[in-house]
Design a protein around this motif. Structure first.
Motif, short mmCIF file in Angstrom:
data_model
loop_
_atom_site.label_atom_id
_atom_site.label_comp_id
_atom_site.label_asym_id
_atom_site.label_seq_id
_atom_site.Cartn_x
_atom_site.Cartn_y
_atom_site.Cartn_z
N GLU A 130 0.83 -1.20 0.00
CA GLU A 130 0.00 0.00 0.00
C GLU A 130 0.87 1.26 0.00
N GLU A 131 1.96 1.21 0.77
CA GLU A 131 2.87 2.34 0.83
C GLU A 131 3.51 2.60 -0.53
N ILE A 138 6.78 7.72 -10.47
CA ILE A 138 7.56 6.51 -10.70
C ILE A 138 8.93 6.58 -10.06
N ASN A 139 9.55 7.78 -10.08
CA ASN A 139 10.87 7.93 -9.46
C ASN A 139 10.81 7.72 -7.96
N LYS A 140 9.76 8.26 -7.33
CA LYS A 140 9.59 8.07 -5.89
C LYS A 140 9.34 6.60 -5.58
N LEU A 141 8.57 5.96 -6.44
CA LEU A 141 8.27 4.55 -6.25
C LEU A 141 9.55 3.72 -6.32
N ASP A 142 10.38 3.99 -7.32
CA ASP A 142 11.62 3.23 -7.49
C ASP A 142 12.57 3.44 -6.31
N LYS A 147 14.89 1.38 -1.21
CA LYS A 147 15.05 1.55 0.23
C LYS A 147 14.54 0.34 0.99
N MET A 148 13.37 -0.19 0.58
CA MET A 148 12.80 -1.34 1.26
C MET A 148 13.63 -2.59 1.03
N VAL A 149 14.16 -2.75 -0.18
CA VAL A 149 14.99 -3.91 -0.48
C VAL A 149 16.26 -3.87 0.37
N LYS A 150 16.86 -2.69 0.46
CA LYS A 150 18.07 -2.53 1.26
C LYS A 150 17.82 -2.86 2.72
N ALA A 184 -6.10 -2.72 -15.89
CA ALA A 184 -4.87 -2.78 -16.67
C ALA A 184 -3.80 -1.89 -16.06
N SER A 185 -4.19 -0.70 -15.59
CA SER A 185 -3.23 0.21 -14.99
C SER A 185 -2.62 -0.37 -13.72
N LEU A 186 -3.47 -0.98 -12.90
CA LEU A 186 -2.98 -1.60 -11.68
C LEU A 186 -2.03 -2.75 -11.99
N ALA A 187 -2.40 -3.55 -13.00
CA ALA A 187 -1.54 -4.66 -13.38
C ALA A 187 -0.17 -4.15 -13.81
N ASN A 188 -0.15 -3.04 -14.55
CA ASN A 188 1.12 -2.47 -14.99
C ASN A 188 1.96 -2.00 -13.80
N VAL A 189 1.30 -1.37 -12.82
CA VAL A 189 2.02 -0.90 -11.64
C VAL A 189 2.58 -2.07 -10.85
N PHE A 190 1.76 -3.08 -10.64
CA PHE A 190 2.22 -4.25 -9.90
C PHE A 190 3.38 -4.94 -10.62
N ASN A 191 3.27 -5.06 -11.93
CA ASN A 191 4.34 -5.69 -12.70
C ASN A 191 5.63 -4.87 -12.63
N HIS A 192 5.49 -3.55 -12.63
CA HIS A 192 6.67 -2.68 -12.51
C HIS A 192 7.34 -2.91 -11.15
N ILE A 193 6.52 -2.96 -10.10
CA ILE A 193 7.07 -3.21 -8.76
C ILE A 193 7.79 -4.55 -8.72
N ALA A 194 7.16 -5.57 -9.30
CA ALA A 194 7.77 -6.90 -9.31
C ALA A 194 9.11 -6.89 -10.04
N SER A 195 9.16 -6.20 -11.17
CA SER A 195 10.39 -6.13 -11.96
C SER A 195 11.50 -5.43 -11.19
N ARG A 196 11.16 -4.32 -10.54
CA ARG A 196 12.16 -3.55 -9.80
C ARG A 196 12.67 -4.31 -8.58
N VAL A 197 11.77 -5.04 -7.92
CA VAL A 197 12.19 -5.85 -6.77
C VAL A 197 13.19 -6.89 -7.22
N GLN A 198 12.92 -7.55 -8.35
CA GLN A 198 13.83 -8.56 -8.87
C GLN A 198 15.18 -7.95 -9.26
N GLU A 199 15.13 -6.75 -9.84
CA GLU A 199 16.36 -6.08 -10.24
C GLU A 199 17.22 -5.69 -9.04
#
Length: 200
Positions: A130-131, A138-142, A147-150, A184-199
């Motif tokens: 949710e946070e 997008i920059n704030k999200l990334d 920060k959370m991964v670290k 569709a927009s939510l799916a894109n956001v979730f997929n972006h989060i998933a991709s960034r977490v993996q990266e």
């Protein structure tokens, strides 16, 4: 995220019947089932994959199963939760379905403690998702993801909640033929989060 952590999340979800609603709707996470009964445990145990515990894994589980004081067991499970891999979780489930009454009771107690900790972590994961969704740009999200991964906050429970939301958003979009709308927009956001977490 390591593939092993994803597998553990999937195993935990299968064993404990957990479910997370859309994080952005703030639907509280809850379990559909309480601790499985003896008959249910036996059925699950009979269909499980072979379990190959290491000596370290066996020592960990045996030590946890010997703890009889609930508060102490809760603390011990919290401390060792990240060491519970696929084999350890399956072993707990299988032993909780054992025929020996005293031994089965000890393992069912441990299973309940693991279920409780899983639920707690899933709820925390929903709050973190949710946070992220509230980050806006997008920059704030990334930056928040990094920060959370670290801080090691995006664990297997987070991946489970995220994957559930990815799938729910996809199904919602397909159900209403919504190719460019909310689903569709939510799916894109979730997929972006998933991709960034993996990266990360």
């Amino acid at each position: 995220m390591a593939s092993g952590r994803l597998l553990v999340a999937a195993i935990a979800l299968w064993l404990f019947g957990s479910s997370a609603g859309f994080a952005h709707h703030r639907v509280p996470w809850r379990t559909h089932r309480s601790q499985p009964g003896q008959r249910g445990l036996s059925r699950l145990a009979s269909t499980m994959l072979p379990i190959n515990l290491t000596p370290e894994g066996e020592q960990l589980l045996s030590g946890l199963a010997e703890i009889e004081v609930e508060s102490e067991l809760t603390q011990a499970v919290q401390k060792s939760y990240n060491s519970l891999g696929q084999n350890e979780i399956l072993a707990i489930q299988k032993r909780a379905a054992g025929d020996a009454e005293f031994e089965g009771l000890a393992w069912r107690r441990l299973l309940g403690a693991v279920q409780t900790e899983t639920g707690r972590r899933m709820e925390e994961a929903k709050v973190r998702l949710e946070e992220l969704l509230e980050a806006g740009e997008i920059n704030k999200l990334d930056k928040l993801i990094a920060k959370m991964v670290k801080a090691d906050q995006l664990d297997a429970a987070f991946i489970t909640v995220l994957n559930q939301n990815v799938e729910d958003a996809r199904l919602k979009s397909e159900a209403v033929g919504d190719q460019g709308g909310e689903g569709a927009s939510l799916a894109n956001v979730f997929n972006h989060i998933a991709s960034r977490v993996q990266e990360e």
